[in-house]
Scaffold this motif. Sequence first.
Motif, PDB file in Angstrom:
ATOM      1  N   PHE A 119       0.855  -1.180   0.000  1.00 32.25           N
ATOM      2  CA  PHE A 119       0.000   0.000   0.000  1.00 32.25           C
ATOM      3  C   PHE A 119       0.886   1.222   0.000  1.00 32.25           C
ATOM      4  O   PHE A 119       1.934   1.237   0.649  1.00 32.25           O
ATOM      5  CB  PHE A 119      -0.900   0.017   1.236  1.00 32.25           C
ATOM      6  N   ALA A 176       2.169  -5.174   2.640  1.00 33.85           N
ATOM      7  CA  ALA A 176       1.219  -5.803   3.560  1.00 33.85           C
ATOM      8  C   ALA A 176       1.287  -7.318   3.414  1.00 33.85           C
ATOM      9  O   ALA A 176       0.956  -8.062   4.333  1.00 33.85           O
ATOM     10  CB  ALA A 176      -0.195  -5.309   3.290  1.00 33.85           C
ATOM     11  N   GLU A 181      -3.302 -13.381  13.496  1.00 32.37           N
ATOM     12  CA  GLU A 181      -4.057 -12.324  14.150  1.00 32.37           C
ATOM     13  C   GLU A 181      -4.575 -11.325  13.129  1.00 32.37           C
ATOM     14  O   GLU A 181      -4.132 -11.295  11.985  1.00 32.37           O
ATOM     15  CB  GLU A 181      -3.153 -11.561  15.127  1.00 32.37           C
ATOM     16  N   SER A 182      -5.436 -10.467  13.594  1.00 28.73           N
ATOM     17  CA  SER A 182      -5.968  -9.479  12.671  1.00 28.73           C
ATOM     18  C   SER A 182      -4.881  -8.445  12.364  1.00 28.73           C
ATOM     19  O   SER A 182      -4.078  -8.083  13.210  1.00 28.73           O
ATOM     20  CB  SER A 182      -7.240  -8.929  13.293  1.00 28.73           C
ATOM     21  N   GLY A 183      -4.804  -8.062  11.088  1.00 34.55           N
ATOM     22  CA  GLY A 183      -3.741  -7.153  10.650  1.00 34.55           C
ATOM     23  C   GLY A 183      -2.532  -7.864  10.077  1.00 34.55           C
ATOM     24  O   GLY A 183      -1.529  -7.238   9.757  1.00 34.55           O
ATOM     25  N   CYS A 184      -2.611  -9.189   9.947  1.00 34.34           N
ATOM     26  CA  CYS A 184      -1.477  -9.953   9.450  1.00 34.34           C
ATOM     27  C   CYS A 184      -1.398 -10.001   7.925  1.00 34.34           C
ATOM     28  O   CYS A 184      -0.444 -10.527   7.368  1.00 34.34           O
ATOM     29  CB  CYS A 184      -1.521 -11.386   9.983  1.00 34.34           C
ATOM     30  N   GLY A 185      -2.416  -9.508   7.256  1.00 32.89           N
ATOM     31  CA  GLY A 185      -2.376  -9.491   5.792  1.00 32.89           C
ATOM     32  C   GLY A 185      -3.195 -10.584   5.138  1.00 32.89           C
ATOM     33  O   GLY A 185      -3.065 -10.819   3.937  1.00 32.89           O
ATOM     34  N   LYS A 186      -4.073 -11.231   5.894  1.00 32.21           N
ATOM     35  CA  LYS A 186      -4.872 -12.319   5.327  1.00 32.21           C
ATOM     36  C   LYS A 186      -5.846 -11.808   4.270  1.00 32.21           C
ATOM     37  O   LYS A 186      -5.959 -12.381   3.189  1.00 32.21           O
ATOM     38  CB  LYS A 186      -5.650 -13.036   6.448  1.00 32.21           C
ATOM     39  N   SER A 187      -6.519 -10.719   4.596  1.00 29.71           N
ATOM     40  CA  SER A 187      -7.474 -10.184   3.617  1.00 29.71           C
ATOM     41  C   SER A 187      -6.752  -9.625   2.398  1.00 29.71           C
ATOM     42  O   SER A 187      -7.216  -9.797   1.268  1.00 29.71           O
ATOM     43  CB  SER A 187      -8.323  -9.074   4.248  1.00 29.71           C
ATOM     44  N   VAL A 188      -5.648  -8.965   2.614  1.00 29.19           N
ATOM     45  CA  VAL A 188      -4.892  -8.412   1.486  1.00 29.19           C
ATOM     46  C   VAL A 188      -4.418  -9.544   0.579  1.00 29.19           C
ATOM     47  O   VAL A 188      -4.468  -9.428  -0.649  1.00 29.19           O
ATOM     48  CB  VAL A 188      -3.707  -7.560   1.988  1.00 29.19           C
ATOM     49  N   PRO A 230      -7.943  -2.420  -3.341  1.00 27.47           N
ATOM     50  CA  PRO A 230      -8.526  -1.084  -3.516  1.00 27.47           C
ATOM     51  C   PRO A 230      -7.740  -0.295  -4.559  1.00 27.47           C
ATOM     52  O   PRO A 230      -6.521  -0.153  -4.450  1.00 27.47           O
ATOM     53  CB  PRO A 230      -8.421  -0.454  -2.129  1.00 27.47           C
ATOM     54  N   ASN A 277      -4.494   2.850  -4.065  1.00 29.09           N
ATOM     55  CA  ASN A 277      -3.356   2.751  -3.152  1.00 29.09           C
ATOM     56  C   ASN A 277      -2.833   1.337  -2.936  1.00 29.09           C
ATOM     57  O   ASN A 277      -1.745   1.162  -2.407  1.00 29.09           O
ATOM     58  CB  ASN A 277      -3.662   3.446  -1.819  1.00 29.09           C
ATOM     59  N   LEU A 332       1.948  -1.269   9.168  1.00 23.59           N
ATOM     60  CA  LEU A 332       2.791  -1.359   7.965  1.00 23.59           C
ATOM     61  C   LEU A 332       4.015  -0.456   8.058  1.00 23.59           C
ATOM     62  O   LEU A 332       5.121  -0.829   7.664  1.00 23.59           O
ATOM     63  CB  LEU A 332       1.981  -0.992   6.726  1.00 23.59           C
TER      64      LEU A 332
HETATM   65  N1  LIG Z   1      -6.671  -0.093   1.910  1.00 24.62           N
HETATM   66  C1  LIG Z   1      -5.612  -0.128   2.729  1.00 24.62           C
HETATM   67  N2  LIG Z   1      -4.757   0.925   2.802  1.00 24.62           N
HETATM   68  C2  LIG Z   1      -3.684   0.905   3.619  1.00 24.62           C
HETATM   69  N3  LIG Z   1      -3.359  -0.145   4.405  1.00 24.62           N
HETATM   70  C3  LIG Z   1      -4.159  -1.223   4.383  1.00 24.62           C
HETATM   71  C4  LIG Z   1      -5.331  -1.274   3.550  1.00 24.62           C
HETATM   72  N4  LIG Z   1      -5.941  -2.481   3.736  1.00 24.62           N
HETATM   73  C5  LIG Z   1      -5.195  -3.138   4.642  1.00 24.62           C
HETATM   74  N5  LIG Z   1      -4.121  -2.396   5.031  1.00 24.62           N
HETATM   75  C6  LIG Z   1      -3.080  -2.798   5.981  1.00 24.62           C
HETATM   76  O1  LIG Z   1      -2.557  -4.038   5.581  1.00 24.62           O
HETATM   77  C7  LIG Z   1      -2.315  -4.838   6.719  1.00 24.62           C
HETATM   78  C8  LIG Z   1      -2.993  -6.168   6.567  1.00 24.62           C
HETATM   79  O2  LIG Z   1      -4.391  -5.967   6.625  1.00 24.62           O
HETATM   80  P1  LIG Z   1      -5.452  -7.135   6.434  1.00 24.62           P
HETATM   81  O3  LIG Z   1      -5.049  -7.971   5.274  1.00 24.62           O
HETATM   82  O4  LIG Z   1      -6.797  -6.509   6.365  1.00 24.62           O
HETATM   83  O5  LIG Z   1      -5.325  -7.978   7.762  1.00 24.62           O
HETATM   84  P2  LIG Z   1      -6.155  -9.250   8.213  1.00 24.62           P
HETATM   85  O6  LIG Z   1      -7.141  -9.565   7.152  1.00 24.62           O
HETATM   86  O7  LIG Z   1      -5.152 -10.324   8.413  1.00 24.62           O
HETATM   87  O8  LIG Z   1      -6.797  -8.890   9.496  1.00 24.62           O
HETATM   88  C9  LIG Z   1      -2.750  -4.066   7.934  1.00 24.62           C
HETATM   89  O9  LIG Z   1      -1.620  -3.468   8.522  1.00 24.62           O
HETATM   90  C10 LIG Z   1      -3.659  -3.022   7.360  1.00 24.62           C
HETATM   91  O10 LIG Z   1      -3.578  -1.850   8.111  1.00 24.62           O
END
Ligand SMILES: Nc1ncnc2c1ncn2[C@@H]1O[C@H](COP(=O)(O)OP(=O)(O)O)[C@@H](O)[C@H]1O
Lengths: 321, 339
Positions: free
Chosen positions: B21, B30, B49-56, B66, B69, B286
């Motif tokens: 990002f 990420a 844990e949450s914030g580990c990058g699973k969704s990304v 998105p 960015n 990040l």
């Molecule tokens: N749209 C975004 N812009 C900036 N940072 C992002 C965005 N989406 C996620 N992040 C960052 O990427 C990291 C991983 O996020 P995410 O994949 O959502 O975590 P998880 O799904 O494991 O809880 C986090 O530090 C989050 O802040």
Amino acid sequence: MLKYTIRRILGMIPMLFLISIVVFSLAKLMPGDSLSGEIDPANTDPQYIAEMRDKLGYNDPVHEQYLRWISNFMQGDFGKSTRYKIPASEIIAERMPNTIFLGLMSLLITYVFAFLMGSYAGRKPYTLGDNFISAFNYIGLALPSFIAGVFAIYIFAFNLGWFPSNGSVDISLEQGTLSYWISRFHHVLLPAIVLGALSTASYTQFLRNDIIENTRKDYVRTARAKGTPEHKIYRSHIMRNSIIPVVTFLGIDIGLLVSGAIITETIFTYPGIGQLFLSSVTQRDYPVLMAITMLLSFLTLFGNLIADILYGIVDPRIRLD
Amino acid sequence: MSNLVHKEASLLEVKNLETAFSIDGAYYNAVDKVSFSIKPGQIVGVVGESGCGKSVLSLSIMQLLPKGNGEIRSGEITFEGVQLNQLSDTEMNRIRGRDISMIFQEPMTSLNPVFTIGYQLQEVLFNHMKISKGDARQKSIALLKSVGISRPEKLVDEYPHQLSGGMRQRVMIAMAIACQPKLLIADEPTTALDVTVQAQILELLKTIQEVNDMSIILITHDLGVIAEMCDEVLVMYAGRIIERSDAESLFYKPMHPYTELLLGAIPKMDEEAGMLSSIEGMVPSLKNMPETGCRFALRCPKVKPECSAVTPLLEEVEEGHSVSCILYETSMPRKGVKP
Ligand SMILES: Nc1ncnc2c1ncn2[C@@H]1O[C@H](COP(=O)(O)OP(=O)(O)O)[C@@H](O)[C@H]1O
Ligand SMILES: [Mg+2]
């Protein structure tokens, strides 16, 4: 929906009664009365004035005067215009079509332009086109309508001669002919644009921002995950959500149709209700004034009802019952 | 089963994926050099844990980052021999919803509030197949039935706000399986739901997986779910995979201190504090990622002085079980090879 509408209309009755009391009191509190607007008090026999006042019922108790007025009013007798010496209802009925025509044209222009500009700017934010539209809108938002009206007349009517500067139609034309209607359109266009400028600008910005906000919604991501093409996501998913607030403005706009036209009609000497209202104030034509005020109040309540009904139609989450 | 599966070619292969990002003009990863693969019919769990990058990670596979960015900076995502990160949006649209589907964490907001359930279900059908309106309606009713909805004929004409969270997630699943995809990515599909509903949804996913023989990437921060559902597990921390193993040996023999702590946290699941919060500290944001060394070093109970200097490799310790931690000889970077 029908039940809801009927209930709301019934609910308007007590409101209108309250408003009628206010309107009546205001008319009573204003300096002078219809009689002194009709005659020249300085040159009339004071005895005659006193007799006339008595005859017209100005000396009766206030509540009797109110009851007489309101019961006549409900039977469609708004009193006689002191200026034109004909029933106020006739004058209003004669002016009404002009104002409705102006209002509808203005609404049409407003919504077409706001929709086109807003959906473009919302889909391509921060581009040259968007910035251009924004700049255009800031002018629309910043200019009060009386200034915009004067400028429009000066530039487009006097200098360029594209539009007539006053009236609602070329009076030499025969009613009902094609050139008569063309002339009406020609006369209404400039005031309609000026009248709608402010709403066009604000609805455009509103729609733009709402589209941008909706673009980030989860359901848009879901639609993308289904393989829905981008243009279809904008056209159906986002647009369908973003028109909800804008459509409900339409109801409010209908309510404000007449009162919004007061200034514009006066500047363009366009013979509608708005202009009639302002000239009736200066002439102390109270019967006409009171009838128009009641009409404005009714339209506002009615517009709110339309807004709520539209809301119920376009947003499935809203249930009217 | 696992022996047979291992011989087949991968359905999805992710290689050295870096997704970043841009924040204030600079890029921050990420997802950092993530590699893994999935075979047909396999359920792979991703835990962390949450914030580990699973969704990304999952959005990267779907090419749904998105716009503006988020960006895949390097690496390859290969699905059935096609490199997804090279495809145009139009080409990707033919794959999304048909070959790869995704369901999201938030069932309450993932459906469009102004369209009926039927419309939203049929949309995915119309996107990917030639089908008449009447057939699409019949098919959407059948789909709703197949995800355990009891009055599908009525539900197709209802709006999302009329349904509970669990029902909406079922609708999301029905949408995701409508075209019988080969891969389903489920990003914390049950996190937002009640415990009893969670179990039903997982049960449903498992049944569908068996019937359709599709692969699933199941993202969760609940190791209990992993134990029940998955063939293989990836443990993620701060954008990296730090341990990879088949589910059984991960539970019997966790190797990374982070995994041990995650496992230790399971019994505390019902506590109000939340599932994984018993590990002290937080995933670094990040911008605050340590540049070198193990990213877990700051919170690790078994930390050694070298940990913040040496970036550990993810290497196999036993067959089918890899870990990235310098407590294991295999993870020490070899001389002359840049970590
Ligand atoms: N749209 C975004 N812009 C900036 N940072 C992002 C965005 N989406 C996620 N992040 C960052 O990427 C990291 C991983 O996020 P995410 O994949 O959502 O975590 P998880 O799904 O494991 O809880 C986090 O530090 C989050 O802040
Ligand atoms: Mg997530």
